[in-house]
Design a protein around this motif. Structure first.
Motif, short mmCIF file in Angstrom:
data_model
loop_
_atom_site.label_atom_id
_atom_site.label_comp_id
_atom_site.label_asym_id
_atom_site.label_seq_id
_atom_site.Cartn_x
_atom_site.Cartn_y
_atom_site.Cartn_z
N SER A 83 0.81 -1.22 0.00
CA SER A 83 0.00 0.00 0.00
C SER A 83 0.84 1.27 0.00
O SER A 83 0.32 2.35 -0.26
N ASP A 84 2.16 1.14 0.26
CA ASP A 84 3.02 2.33 0.17
C ASP A 84 3.49 2.58 -1.26
O ASP A 84 4.23 3.53 -1.52
N GLY A 85 3.08 1.74 -2.20
CA GLY A 85 3.40 1.92 -3.61
C GLY A 85 4.57 1.10 -4.09
O GLY A 85 4.80 0.98 -5.30
N GLY A 86 5.34 0.52 -3.17
CA GLY A 86 6.50 -0.28 -3.56
C GLY A 86 6.12 -1.70 -3.90
O GLY A 86 5.20 -2.27 -3.31
N GLU A 87 6.83 -2.28 -4.87
CA GLU A 87 6.56 -3.67 -5.23
C GLU A 87 6.96 -4.57 -4.07
O GLU A 87 8.03 -4.41 -3.48
N GLU A 129 2.49 -0.76 17.51
CA GLU A 129 3.66 -0.14 18.13
C GLU A 129 4.80 -1.16 18.29
O GLU A 129 5.95 -0.88 17.91
N GLU A 130 4.50 -2.33 18.82
CA GLU A 130 5.53 -3.33 19.04
C GLU A 130 5.98 -3.97 17.72
O GLU A 130 7.16 -4.30 17.55
N GLY A 131 5.04 -4.11 16.79
CA GLY A 131 5.42 -4.64 15.48
C GLY A 131 6.38 -3.72 14.75
O GLY A 131 7.36 -4.16 14.15
N ALA A 132 6.11 -2.41 14.80
CA ALA A 132 7.00 -1.44 14.15
C ALA A 132 8.38 -1.45 14.80
O ALA A 132 9.41 -1.36 14.12
N ARG A 133 8.40 -1.55 16.11
CA ARG A 133 9.69 -1.56 16.82
C ARG A 133 10.53 -2.76 16.40
O ARG A 133 11.72 -2.62 16.08
N ILE A 134 9.93 -3.94 16.38
CA ILE A 134 10.66 -5.14 15.98
C ILE A 134 11.04 -5.07 14.51
O ILE A 134 12.16 -5.43 14.13
N ARG A 135 10.13 -4.61 13.68
CA ARG A 135 10.36 -4.53 12.23
C ARG A 135 11.60 -3.73 11.91
O ARG A 135 12.41 -4.09 11.05
N LYS A 170 15.35 -2.99 5.68
CA LYS A 170 14.65 -3.97 4.86
C LYS A 170 13.46 -4.53 5.61
O LYS A 170 12.38 -4.74 5.04
N GLY A 171 13.65 -4.79 6.89
CA GLY A 171 12.53 -5.14 7.76
C GLY A 171 12.00 -6.54 7.60
O GLY A 171 12.46 -7.34 6.79
N SER A 172 10.99 -6.84 8.41
CA SER A 172 10.30 -8.12 8.38
C SER A 172 8.86 -7.89 8.81
O SER A 172 8.56 -6.95 9.56
N ASN A 173 7.97 -8.74 8.34
CA ASN A 173 6.63 -8.78 8.90
C ASN A 173 6.73 -9.37 10.30
O ASN A 173 7.63 -10.17 10.58
N VAL A 174 5.81 -8.98 11.17
CA VAL A 174 5.89 -9.41 12.57
C VAL A 174 4.56 -10.01 12.98
O VAL A 174 3.51 -9.35 12.89
N ASN A 175 4.60 -11.26 13.44
CA ASN A 175 3.40 -11.98 13.84
C ASN A 175 3.42 -12.29 15.33
O ASN A 175 4.41 -12.83 15.84
N GLU A 220 2.35 -5.68 9.17
CA GLU A 220 2.93 -5.90 7.84
C GLU A 220 3.80 -4.73 7.41
O GLU A 220 3.36 -3.57 7.42
N ARG A 221 5.02 -5.04 7.01
CA ARG A 221 5.88 -4.03 6.41
C ARG A 221 5.28 -3.65 5.06
O ARG A 221 4.62 -4.45 4.40
N GLY A 222 5.50 -2.41 4.62
CA GLY A 222 4.89 -1.95 3.37
C GLY A 222 3.52 -1.36 3.60
O GLY A 222 3.15 -0.36 2.98
N VAL A 223 2.75 -1.97 4.50
CA VAL A 223 1.50 -1.36 4.98
C VAL A 223 1.83 -0.49 6.18
O VAL A 223 1.21 0.54 6.41
N GLU A 224 2.82 -0.93 6.95
CA GLU A 224 3.30 -0.25 8.17
C GLU A 224 2.17 -0.10 9.19
O GLU A 224 2.02 0.93 9.83
#
Length: 264
Positions: free
Chosen positions: A72-76, A159-165, A172-177, A193-197
């Motif tokens: 959703s941020d426009g990046g592939e 908040e915690e997902g962004a911190r870990i990401r 480059k990041g990671s999705n966090v579950n 989700e990264r990219g959605v942030e």
């Protein structure tokens, strides 16, 4: 004065357990894949159509179709499991396929089948699960951090997902579950989700990652897990060969929500 040309492009909105996508039939190559600002604007929930991502269905000489996914941020983006199930439903609705398909995505070829309202998407084999202190990391077409949380309903996932990401995995990041057991072979999952942030209602590659990580942790025998997300229920089936996971299937519904026209 230079004339201004506009072009109408049909779009379709699909969702799979609340993970929603803008779908465009781009077999005529009318939609520009380079306009990241347009893609981000279309996905914006205030000023656009609103979606977790945008997916183009394109032609491919060796497969039924090609899936091109944008965050959703426009990046592939990397592979999207729920998006993969949704594009299979989209291809069926366009008359490209019937109840089975073989298509190509950014992480390689996929197979899928349709039975009623359920779509079974075959994911890539997974060879490695890294076990860290209190968490797991694996790639199911997209990178995923998996961590158990007891009080998951009230947990600050964004908040915690962004911190870990960012803190743990860098730019480059990671999705966090975040996952909580709910019964025998059943789990509740919330995903950043990264990219959605942000937190999404569901994440197909994330659900797949959770199932494999929990199987690896428990070392148990069942090879089908039921995963509850904010947007609904998914199943993950797989086969443990003794050294890697194979025949991994993500199973759940995918539906068209509405359709319209873009004026580009």
């Amino acid at each position: 004065m230079t004339p201004i040309f506009t072009m109408d492009i049909n779009f379709y909105k699909y969702q799979g357990t609340g993970n929603d996508f803008i779908m465009i039939d781009n077999r005529q190559s009318l939609f520009s894949k380079n306009d990241t600002k347009l893609i981000a604007r279309l996905c914006d929930r205030r000023f656009g159509i609103g979606a977790d991502g945008l997916i183009l269905l394109e032609s491919d000489p060796e497969y039924d179709f090609r899936m091109v996914y944008f965050n959703s941020d426009g990046g592939e983006g990397s592979m999207c499991g729920n998006g993969g199930r949704c594009i299979v439903a989209f291809a069926r609705d366009l008359g490209i396929i019937r109840d089975k398909t073989r298509f190509i995505a950014v992480d390689g070829p996929h197979e899928a089948s349709i039975e009623g309202d359920l779509i079974s998407l075959k994911m890539q084999d997974v060879n490695n699960i890294d076990r860290n202190s209190g968490s797991f990391f694996l790639d199911t077409g997209s990178p995923h951090h998996v961590q158990e949380i007891t009080e998951l309903e009230s947990y600050p996932v964004k908040e915690e997902g962004a911190r870990i990401r960012y803190d743990l995995y860098g730019e480059k990041g990671s999705n966090v579950n975040f996952v909580k057991p709910e019964g025998e072979n059943q789990f509740f999952v919330r995903t950043y989700e990264r990219g959605v942030e942000d937190e999404t209602y569901s994440c197909g590659t994330g659900v797949t990652a959770v199932a494999l990580a929990m199987h690896g942790k428990r070392n148990d025998h069942p090879e089908e897990y039921v995963i509850r997300t904010l947007g609904g229920e998914l199943k993950v089936r797989f086969r443990w060969t003794g050294d890697h996971y194979a025949e991994i299937y993500l199973v759940g519904p995918a539906d068209q929500v509405f359709k319209g026209k873009l004026v580009c």
